[in-house]
Scaffold this motif. Structure first.
Motif, short mmCIF file in Angstrom:
data_model
loop_
_atom_site.label_atom_id
_atom_site.label_comp_id
_atom_site.label_asym_id
_atom_site.label_seq_id
_atom_site.Cartn_x
_atom_site.Cartn_y
_atom_site.Cartn_z
N SER A 205 0.85 -1.19 0.00
CA SER A 205 0.00 0.00 0.00
C SER A 205 0.88 1.24 0.00
CB SER A 205 -0.89 0.01 1.23
OG SER A 205 -0.13 0.03 2.39
N GLN A 206 0.48 2.25 -0.77
CA GLN A 206 1.24 3.49 -0.78
C GLN A 206 0.44 4.52 -0.02
OE1 GLN A 206 2.03 3.51 -5.21
NE2 GLN A 206 3.92 4.36 -4.47
N GLN B 290 9.04 10.86 7.07
CA GLN B 290 10.42 11.05 6.68
C GLN B 290 10.51 11.44 5.21
OE1 GLN B 290 12.85 7.69 7.91
NE2 GLN B 290 11.50 7.26 9.64
N PHE C 237 11.27 11.47 -2.00
CA PHE C 237 10.18 10.62 -1.53
C PHE C 237 9.82 10.98 -0.09
CE2 PHE C 237 10.14 7.42 -4.87
CZ PHE C 237 11.39 7.55 -5.43
N MET D 222 5.93 6.39 8.68
CA MET D 222 6.32 5.30 9.57
C MET D 222 5.07 4.64 10.13
SD MET D 222 8.52 3.44 11.09
CE MET D 222 10.10 4.27 10.88
N TYR E 240 3.27 0.96 12.02
CA TYR E 240 3.52 -0.01 13.08
C TYR E 240 4.67 -0.93 12.70
CZ TYR E 240 3.00 -4.55 15.28
OH TYR E 240 3.25 -5.73 15.91
N ASN F 182 7.96 -0.29 12.84
CA ASN F 182 9.16 0.31 12.26
C ASN F 182 9.18 0.14 10.74
OD1 ASN F 182 11.43 1.81 12.64
ND2 ASN F 182 12.63 0.19 13.58
N LYS F 183 8.02 0.10 10.14
CA LYS F 183 7.89 -0.14 8.71
C LYS F 183 7.56 1.16 8.00
CE LYS F 183 4.24 -2.30 7.12
NZ LYS F 183 3.25 -3.33 6.71
N LEU F 184 8.36 1.51 6.99
CA LEU F 184 8.13 2.74 6.23
C LEU F 184 7.33 2.44 4.98
CD1 LEU F 184 11.38 4.89 6.14
CD2 LEU F 184 9.20 5.43 7.21
N VAL F 185 6.34 3.28 4.71
CA VAL F 185 5.56 3.18 3.48
C VAL F 185 5.84 4.41 2.64
CG1 VAL F 185 3.25 3.01 2.51
CG2 VAL F 185 3.77 1.86 4.67
N PHE F 186 6.31 4.19 1.42
CA PHE F 186 6.76 5.27 0.55
C PHE F 186 5.70 5.67 -0.45
CE2 PHE F 186 11.29 5.72 1.42
CZ PHE F 186 11.53 4.61 2.20
N GLY F 187 5.77 6.94 -0.84
CA GLY F 187 4.98 7.41 -1.96
C GLY F 187 5.73 7.21 -3.26
N ALA F 188 5.13 7.69 -4.35
CA ALA F 188 5.70 7.48 -5.69
C ALA F 188 6.82 8.46 -6.02
CB ALA F 188 4.61 7.56 -6.75
#
Lengths: 113, 110
Positions: free
Chosen positions: B1-2, B33, B88, B92, B94, B96-102
């Motif tokens: 998921s973004q 971040q 980008f 952050m 749950y 410690n997982k980062l979810v990035f955009g495009a």
């Protein structure tokens, strides 16, 4: 200088081959991650690991597995490479608590033919 | 998921001008971040802003966070040709997982 090292910058493999991508960090970080990056899609998380022998699925784990036998090394395995796994693969690590930036490797550009 | 979506997708400016990139997200965050990626390379961490902070500075970078609007912006002042890169934002989650955009592609012309 702290580092995340990915074993190959460029890799070309044939469809059906088993592929190993290696990542080593020298910062004693607990957490390690594998992402793939495709144009227009940003980075997508494949797998991550909190500790030795621990692993958790990310958003797109299908067709991949991982291994973390030592704290500093996190391997991504493509069990049977397919052309839709052609991508840039990025490894990252971070220390424990969630208030630090990730350190990324330089990436491995994998082409499956 | 973004979860982080950057705007604009691409930005072209002259050296010396300021560059502003925006990021929106959908759910609550621990922190947000910003990263830079030079062509074909790994990502470099630029700045982290916690959910209880509103603004943060680092050299020529300024990041703001508006949790009520679920948005953040990155301002690069007095841009240089060396700032040309993709930027980008990452949320952050749950564990410690980062979810990035495009990402936003920034081109600074000299």
């Amino acid at each position: 200088d702290v580092k995340v090292t990915q074993s190959s910058r460029y890799l070309v493999k044939r469809t059906g081959e088993k592929v190993f991508l290696e990542c080593v960090q020298d910062m004693d970080h607990e957490n390690m991650f594998w992402y793939r990056q495709d144009p227009g899609l940003g980075l997508r998380l494949i797998y991550f690991s909190y500790d030795v022998k621990m692993k958790e699925k990310g958003d797109i784990p299908e067709g991949y597995s991982v291994s973390r036998e030592k704290k500093e090394r996190f391997s991504l395995i493509l069990e049977s490479a397919s052309t839709n796994q052609t991508s840039m693969y990025l490894c990252a690590s971070v220390r424990g608590t969630g208030y630090y930036g990730y350190t990324f490797g330089s990436g491995t550009r994998l082409t499956v033919v | 998921s973004q979860q982080g979506e950057e705007d604009p997708q691409a930005l072209s400016i002259q050296e010396g001008e300021n560059a502003t990139m925006n990021c929106s997200y959908k759910t609550s965050i621990n922190n947000l971040q910003w990263y830079r990626q030079n062509s074909g390379r790994g990502l470099v961490h630029l700045i982290l802003i916690r959910s209880n902070e509103r603004e943060k500075h680092s050299g020529r970078l300024r990041v703001t966070l508006d949790t009520s609007k679920k948005s953040s912006s990155l301002l690069i002042t007095a841009s240089r040709a060396a700032d040309t890169a993709s930027y980008f934002c990452a949320k952050m989650e749950y564990g410690n997982k980062l979810v990035f955009g495009a990402g936003t592609i920034l081109r600074v012309k000299s």
